[in-house]
Design a protein around this motif. Structure first.
Motif, mmCIF file in Angstrom:
data_model
loop_
_atom_site.group_PDB
_atom_site.id
_atom_site.type_symbol
_atom_site.label_atom_id
_atom_site.label_comp_id
_atom_site.label_asym_id
_atom_site.label_seq_id
_atom_site.Cartn_x
_atom_site.Cartn_y
_atom_site.Cartn_z
ATOM 1 N N GLU A 36 29.588 11.962 -16.177
ATOM 2 C CA GLU A 36 28.441 11.247 -16.751
ATOM 3 C C GLU A 36 27.864 10.257 -15.737
ATOM 4 N N ALA A 37 28.740 9.588 -14.993
ATOM 5 C CA ALA A 37 28.264 8.657 -13.970
ATOM 6 C C ALA A 37 27.489 9.402 -12.881
ATOM 7 N N PHE A 38 28.006 10.557 -12.456
ATOM 8 C CA PHE A 38 27.277 11.351 -11.465
ATOM 9 C C PHE A 38 25.914 11.772 -12.007
ATOM 10 N N ALA A 46 30.940 5.927 -10.964
ATOM 11 C CA ALA A 46 31.654 7.114 -10.470
ATOM 12 C C ALA A 46 32.826 6.709 -9.576
ATOM 13 N N TYR A 47 32.591 5.742 -8.721
ATOM 14 C CA TYR A 47 33.613 5.265 -7.786
ATOM 15 C C TYR A 47 34.772 4.595 -8.530
ATOM 16 N N SER A 48 34.496 3.982 -9.645
ATOM 17 C CA SER A 48 35.541 3.265 -10.389
ATOM 18 C C SER A 48 36.633 4.186 -10.912
ATOM 19 N N PHE A 49 36.370 5.481 -11.012
ATOM 20 C CA PHE A 49 37.358 6.438 -11.510
ATOM 21 C C PHE A 49 38.277 6.955 -10.406
ATOM 22 N N ALA A 50 37.964 6.644 -9.150
ATOM 23 C CA ALA A 50 38.723 7.160 -8.007
ATOM 24 C C ALA A 50 40.019 6.392 -7.798
ATOM 25 N N ALA A 51 41.061 7.123 -7.441
ATOM 26 C CA ALA A 51 42.373 6.533 -7.150
ATOM 27 C C ALA A 51 42.307 5.751 -5.835
ATOM 28 N N PRO A 52 43.253 4.836 -5.630
ATOM 29 C CA PRO A 52 43.275 4.027 -4.402
ATOM 30 C C PRO A 52 43.266 4.846 -3.109
ATOM 31 N N ASP A 53 43.952 5.983 -3.066
ATOM 32 C CA ASP A 53 43.955 6.792 -1.845
ATOM 33 C C ASP A 53 42.555 7.317 -1.516
ATOM 34 N N ILE A 54 41.788 7.655 -2.536
ATOM 35 C CA ILE A 54 40.408 8.111 -2.332
ATOM 36 C C ILE A 54 39.563 6.937 -1.840
ATOM 37 N N LYS A 55 39.766 5.781 -2.455
ATOM 38 C CA LYS A 55 39.010 4.593 -2.042
ATOM 39 C C LYS A 55 39.359 4.172 -0.620
ATOM 40 N N ALA A 56 40.585 4.453 -0.177
ATOM 41 C CA ALA A 56 40.957 4.142 1.206
ATOM 42 C C ALA A 56 40.209 5.056 2.183
ATOM 43 N N LEU A 57 40.000 6.313 1.792
ATOM 44 C CA LEU A 57 39.249 7.247 2.636
ATOM 45 C C LEU A 57 37.753 6.952 2.637
ATOM 46 N N LYS A 61 31.337 2.538 -2.294
ATOM 47 C CA LYS A 61 30.852 3.422 -3.356
ATOM 48 C C LYS A 61 29.737 4.342 -2.884
ATOM 49 N N ASP A 62 28.896 3.860 -1.997
ATOM 50 C CA ASP A 62 27.783 4.681 -1.517
ATOM 51 C C ASP A 62 28.253 5.803 -0.590
ATOM 52 N N ILE A 63 29.267 5.522 0.231
ATOM 53 C CA ILE A 63 29.844 6.552 1.098
ATOM 54 C C ILE A 63 30.520 7.612 0.228
ATOM 55 N N PHE A 64 31.269 7.182 -0.766
ATOM 56 C CA PHE A 64 31.919 8.091 -1.701
ATOM 57 C C PHE A 64 30.882 8.960 -2.408
ATOM 58 N N PHE A 65 29.846 8.330 -2.920
ATOM 59 C CA PHE A 65 28.812 9.038 -3.676
ATOM 60 C C PHE A 65 28.120 10.079 -2.797
ATOM 61 N N ALA A 66 27.810 9.720 -1.552
ATOM 62 C CA ALA A 66 27.165 10.662 -0.634
ATOM 63 C C ALA A 66 28.076 11.844 -0.324
ATOM 64 N N MET A 67 29.380 11.595 -0.162
ATOM 65 C CA MET A 67 30.333 12.661 0.102
ATOM 66 C C MET A 67 30.386 13.630 -1.073
ATOM 67 N N VAL A 68 30.460 13.106 -2.299
ATOM 68 C CA VAL A 68 30.515 13.971 -3.477
ATOM 69 C C VAL A 68 29.224 14.778 -3.586
ATOM 70 N N HIS A 77 26.486 17.423 -10.051
ATOM 71 C CA HIS A 77 25.464 17.710 -11.066
ATOM 72 C C HIS A 77 25.714 19.080 -11.670
ATOM 73 N N PRO A 78 26.704 19.153 -12.556
ATOM 74 C CA PRO A 78 26.986 20.447 -13.177
ATOM 75 C C PRO A 78 25.871 20.836 -14.153
ATOM 76 N N GLY A 79 25.725 22.140 -14.338
ATOM 77 C CA GLY A 79 24.850 22.611 -15.408
ATOM 78 C C GLY A 79 25.626 22.493 -16.706
ATOM 79 N N ASN A 80 26.473 23.464 -16.961
ATOM 80 C CA ASN A 80 27.383 23.429 -18.111
ATOM 81 C C ASN A 80 28.802 23.330 -17.584
ATOM 82 N N TYR A 81 29.668 22.731 -18.397
ATOM 83 C CA TYR A 81 31.070 22.665 -18.006
ATOM 84 C C TYR A 81 31.935 22.555 -19.248
ATOM 85 N N ALA A 82 33.172 22.990 -19.103
ATOM 86 C CA ALA A 82 34.132 22.927 -20.201
ATOM 87 C C ALA A 82 35.523 22.732 -19.611
ATOM 88 N N PHE A 83 36.364 22.060 -20.365
ATOM 89 C CA PHE A 83 37.745 21.894 -19.931
ATOM 90 C C PHE A 83 38.476 23.214 -20.099
#
Length: 139
Positions: A36-38, A46-57, A61-68, A77-83
């Motif tokens: 939903e954040a994406f 979106a960045y707030s959901f990332a684990a510390p190891d991801i945040k270390a890389l 938040k802007d670098i993370f967002f651009a990478m994703v 930006h999924p069209g449809n998705y389901a678990f």
């Protein structure tokens, strides 16, 4: 309506440290919240959901967002998705959650999320692997 449900979910997750009786349900809530954040182009959320190891890389938040946005377009930006299938191991310390996604380009993908319980008992997204695929292979 979508924004209201996202705001409520975000408050529940961030405000309560996402303590879970059911780690799989918590994993699904985290994934839903990040997607939903994406979709709302909210890099901070979106960045707030990332684990510390991801945040270390990706220490910003802007670098993370651009990478994703560049490398994980079906998740960004999924069209449809389901678990799909899920599996909790080590008494819920790690949860693997499959997502079946139809991307905005109408191609089908499978995303495997690794959700990690943190020392404070909260859960964060530790990794996502995206594979071109149309059917569930299980975890």
């Amino acid at each position: 309506m979508r924004a209201l449900s996202f705001a409520i979910m975000l408050c529940l997750i961030l405000g309560s440290k996402a303590q879970a009786e059911d780690p799989v349900q918590t994993a699904q809530m985290l994934i839903q919240g990040q997607i939903e954040a994406f979709l709302n182009n909210d890099a901070a959320a979106a960045y707030s959901f990332a684990a510390p190891d991801i945040k270390a890389l990706f220490p910003d938040k802007d670098i993370f967002f651009a990478m994703v946005k560049k490398s994980y377009q079906p998740v960004y930006h999924p069209g449809n998705y389901a678990f799909g299938k899920s599996r909790a191991i080590d008494n819920g310390a790690v949860v693997y959650q499959e997502m079946l996604i139809t991307g905005s380009d109408d191609k089908d993908w499978t995303a495997i999320y690794q959700i990690l319980r943190q020392p404070d008992g909260s859960y964060k997204i530790g990794s996502v692997q995206v594979l071109p695929n149309t059917t569930s292979k299980g975890i």
